[in-house]
Design a protein around this motif. Structure first.
Motif, PDB file in Angstrom:
ATOM      1  N   ILE A 119      33.477  37.437  42.693  1.00  0.00           N
ATOM      2  CA  ILE A 119      33.962  38.709  43.216  1.00  0.00           C
ATOM      3  C   ILE A 119      32.988  39.799  42.798  1.00  0.00           C
ATOM      4  N   VAL A 120      32.681  40.693  43.734  1.00  0.00           N
ATOM      5  CA  VAL A 120      31.881  41.878  43.442  1.00  0.00           C
ATOM      6  C   VAL A 120      32.689  43.091  43.886  1.00  0.00           C
ATOM      7  N   LEU A 121      32.895  44.029  42.975  1.00  0.00           N
ATOM      8  CA  LEU A 121      33.558  45.289  43.311  1.00  0.00           C
ATOM      9  C   LEU A 121      32.499  46.359  43.453  1.00  0.00           C
ATOM     10  N   LEU A 122      32.529  47.053  44.597  1.00  0.00           N
ATOM     11  CA  LEU A 122      31.585  48.123  44.868  1.00  0.00           C
ATOM     12  C   LEU A 122      32.243  49.482  44.670  1.00  0.00           C
ATOM     13  N   SER A 123      31.443  50.424  44.239  1.00  0.00           N
ATOM     14  CA  SER A 123      31.885  51.814  44.129  1.00  0.00           C
ATOM     15  C   SER A 123      30.683  52.698  44.422  1.00  0.00           C
ATOM     16  N   HIS A 124      30.808  53.518  45.466  1.00  0.00           N
ATOM     17  CA  HIS A 124      29.726  54.424  45.849  1.00  0.00           C
ATOM     18  C   HIS A 124      28.407  53.694  46.049  1.00  0.00           C
ATOM     19  N   GLY A 125      28.461  52.520  46.684  1.00  0.00           N
ATOM     20  CA  GLY A 125      27.251  51.807  47.054  1.00  0.00           C
ATOM     21  C   GLY A 125      26.567  51.048  45.949  1.00  0.00           C
ATOM     22  N   THR A 126      27.187  50.946  44.788  1.00  0.00           N
ATOM     23  CA  THR A 126      26.616  50.187  43.690  1.00  0.00           C
ATOM     24  C   THR A 126      27.650  49.195  43.164  1.00  0.00           C
ATOM     25  N   VAL A 127      27.203  48.219  42.385  1.00  0.00           N
ATOM     26  CA  VAL A 127      28.092  47.209  41.831  1.00  0.00           C
ATOM     27  C   VAL A 127      28.795  47.770  40.598  1.00  0.00           C
ATOM     28  N   ALA A 128      30.130  47.823  40.663  1.00  0.00           N
ATOM     29  CA  ALA A 128      30.924  48.290  39.530  1.00  0.00           C
ATOM     30  C   ALA A 128      31.336  47.146  38.619  1.00  0.00           C
ATOM     31  N   ALA A 129      31.482  45.948  39.189  1.00  0.00           N
ATOM     32  CA  ALA A 129      31.845  44.768  38.396  1.00  0.00           C
ATOM     33  C   ALA A 129      31.522  43.531  39.221  1.00  0.00           C
TER      34      ALA A 129
END
Length: 270
Positions: A213-223
């Motif tokens: 799983i990859v969580l994105l936030s504002h176009g970057t990887v958050a986790a």
């Protein structure tokens, strides 16, 4: 690089000279693995998926089995990577079977016979596997939203690509078909050695059916990580601005329970 491994490094892409995704790298994905992209609206999920599909310019590197995909002609890119958008184009005067056959003929994968009978058999097999063979002669413009989504999935799966990109494949489906689609995608990935990347909003579905799983936030990887590593209360607070619990049910499946939202004075939206 190991044969079949998908490696995305330092990828940037966007629209009108504005980067939506900036310097993004994903965990390496081997053939047969499934990754879900999660995150709030406007996090860059669909934009990233289109860049991986070769449908918009990108900077950085997308390697598949040691072959750099950025810069390949679109037809060559499409032989390796298949993209399923959120919705099919409207007012398409084709039957479901014709649309699936057309998808197979447009960029035929290696190893498939080119005769009409062989292509038709493969199209019918996919419709049967998805459970919509009874819709084969129905026009796409006569289908419900959920049926159209299943027809779109058939168009993607019939080519058995090395990489399958799915943009919200369950968004218009009822619970029965949501489960069937996720089972089918996982089985197809492992049976045919496909790498699957899908955009989802349902955290529980992602936790149950994803290897990574990859969580994105504002176009970057958050986790990023496996579901247990990526879906933590702290990550959900930072990415979604919610107070949540992550628990394991009696069958070992992660359950995400959202209790509250953070108000602006308490926590800034990241």
């Amino acid at each position: 690089m190991e044969a079949g491994v998908l490696r995305v490094r330092d990828l940037s892409t966007g629209y009108r000279n504005r980067d939506v995704v900036r310097g993004l790298s994903l965990p390496d994905l081997a053939a047969g693995q499934t990754l879900s992209l999660l995150g709030p609206n406007a996090a860059g999920k669909s934009t990233l998926l289109r860049a991986l599909a070769g449908l918009q310019p990108a900077r950085g590197s997308i390697e598949l089995g040691g072959t750099e995909l950025i810069g390949l002609p679109l037809a060559e890119h499409a032989r390796r990577v298949t993209y399923m958008p959120q919705t099919l184009p409207q007012r398409v005067a084709l039957t479901v079977l014709e649309a699936v056959i057309g998808a197979l003929r447009a960029t035929p994968p290696e190893g498939i016979e080119h005769g009409t009978d062989a292509i038709t058999r493969r199209a019918v097999e996919v419709l049967e596997r998805i459970g919509i063979a009874h819709l084969a002669m129905e026009g796409l413009d006569h289908l419900s939203g959920g049926q159209r989504q299943l027809a779109s999935l058939a168009q993607a799966l019939v080519r058995r690509p090395r990489v399958l990109l799915l943009d919200e494949p369950t968004s218009a489906l009822d619970l029965n078909y949501q489960l069937r689609v996720m089972q089918l995608v996982r089985e197809a990935a492992r049976e045919w050695g496909m790498t699957v990347i899908m955009v989802l909003h349902d955290l529980a579905l992602a936790a149950r059916w994803s290897d990574r799983i990859v969580l994105l936030s504002h176009g970057t990887v958050a986790a990023a990580g496996n579901p247990v590593e990526a879906l933590t209360p702290d990550v959900l607070a930072r990415v979604y601005n919610v107070r949540a619990r992550v628990e394991t049910c009696s069958r070992g499946t992660l359950q995400i329970l959202v209790d509250d939202v953070f108000t602006a004075p308490d926590k800034e939206d990241t």
